[in-house]
Design a protein around this motif. Sequence first.
Motif, PDB file in Angstrom:
ATOM      1  N   GLU A  40      34.885  38.176  24.825  1.00 48.81           N
ATOM      2  CA  GLU A  40      35.756  37.822  25.941  1.00 48.81           C
ATOM      3  C   GLU A  40      35.234  38.307  27.289  1.00 48.81           C
ATOM      4  O   GLU A  40      35.672  37.825  28.332  1.00 48.81           O
ATOM      5  N   GLN A  43      35.521  36.751  31.045  1.00 53.34           N
ATOM      6  CA  GLN A  43      36.319  35.517  31.085  1.00 53.34           C
ATOM      7  C   GLN A  43      37.512  35.700  32.015  1.00 53.34           C
ATOM      8  O   GLN A  43      38.070  36.783  32.123  1.00 53.34           O
ATOM      9  N   ALA A  44      37.895  34.621  32.658  1.00 54.04           N
ATOM     10  CA  ALA A  44      39.133  34.647  33.430  1.00 54.04           C
ATOM     11  C   ALA A  44      40.270  34.871  32.445  1.00 54.04           C
ATOM     12  O   ALA A  44      40.221  34.400  31.316  1.00 54.04           O
ATOM     13  N   ALA A  45      41.244  35.616  32.860  1.00 53.36           N
ATOM     14  CA  ALA A  45      42.313  36.004  31.936  1.00 53.36           C
ATOM     15  C   ALA A  45      43.488  35.029  31.957  1.00 53.36           C
ATOM     16  O   ALA A  45      44.620  35.422  31.727  1.00 53.36           O
ATOM     17  N   GLN A  46      43.223  33.742  32.223  1.00 55.51           N
ATOM     18  CA  GLN A  46      44.288  32.739  32.086  1.00 55.51           C
ATOM     19  C   GLN A  46      44.717  32.697  30.625  1.00 55.51           C
ATOM     20  O   GLN A  46      45.884  32.640  30.316  1.00 55.51           O
ATOM     21  N   ALA A  47      43.716  32.709  29.750  1.00 58.95           N
ATOM     22  CA  ALA A  47      44.009  32.807  28.322  1.00 58.95           C
ATOM     23  C   ALA A  47      44.276  34.270  28.011  1.00 58.95           C
ATOM     24  O   ALA A  47      43.887  35.157  28.765  1.00 58.95           O
ATOM     25  N   PRO A  52      42.465  42.948  29.590  1.00 54.68           N
ATOM     26  CA  PRO A  52      42.470  42.389  30.950  1.00 54.68           C
ATOM     27  C   PRO A  52      42.393  43.484  32.018  1.00 54.68           C
ATOM     28  O   PRO A  52      43.005  44.543  31.873  1.00 54.68           O
ATOM     29  N   SER A  54      42.045  43.916  36.558  1.00 51.79           N
ATOM     30  CA  SER A  54      41.939  43.259  37.860  1.00 51.79           C
ATOM     31  C   SER A  54      40.595  43.659  38.455  1.00 51.79           C
ATOM     32  O   SER A  54      40.224  44.829  38.474  1.00 51.79           O
ATOM     33  N   GLU A  58      40.941  39.278  40.968  1.00 48.35           N
ATOM     34  CA  GLU A  58      41.135  38.342  39.860  1.00 48.35           C
ATOM     35  C   GLU A  58      41.395  39.111  38.579  1.00 48.35           C
ATOM     36  O   GLU A  58      40.927  40.228  38.412  1.00 48.35           O
ATOM     37  N   VAL A  60      40.471  39.417  34.873  1.00 45.57           N
ATOM     38  CA  VAL A  60      39.394  39.013  33.970  1.00 45.57           C
ATOM     39  C   VAL A  60      39.386  39.930  32.758  1.00 45.57           C
ATOM     40  O   VAL A  60      40.007  40.993  32.756  1.00 45.57           O
TER      41      VAL A  60
END
Length: 171
Positions: A40, A43-47, A52, A54, A58, A60
């Motif tokens: 992971e 990766q952007a933490a939309q998923a 996670p 900051s 953003e 991530v």
Amino acid sequence: MRSSLTARQALTSAPEALEFEPASTRQELFRELARLSEQEEGQAAQALVLFPISHHGELVAAPGFDARMDLLQAPDAGGVLQLTFDGRTGEHWPEERRDSLQGLSERESSELVARTLLTHWGIQQTGPVQVDRVSGAPYAVAYVDGILRINPAFLYLAAASGLASTSANVQ
């Protein structure tokens, strides 16, 4: 023998339930989390990601860690990071010592894990880092806005891995 429990399921379970799992199962679950942390990473933490943080405004996935990393062996950071555990938002950190946490309390093990991960992630903060207990969270550890949120189930998995590396070094 492999438990049917996945690492993500272990995180959303009561941390006390993990104490009844054999150390070998907890070690395998920790290895699974380590593998996922490396997959992971960045990766952007939309998923939903397990770690996670900051970073530059953003959210991530934090830098991954190797399954052999002993998260209870805090690096000698010279006390640069100030941690505080008396948060108003998180749950109370239990002070009772647990065999499944290498004889430490959740509070003590959370401090070691916090220092190790924050150092590994390159987090530098001038003020104190608030460390919150968030049982049942769908993530292992999150760092957002100066608050480190640790799922206590992750502590039991990290402690089992530390036991494995300690016993491997002794033999």
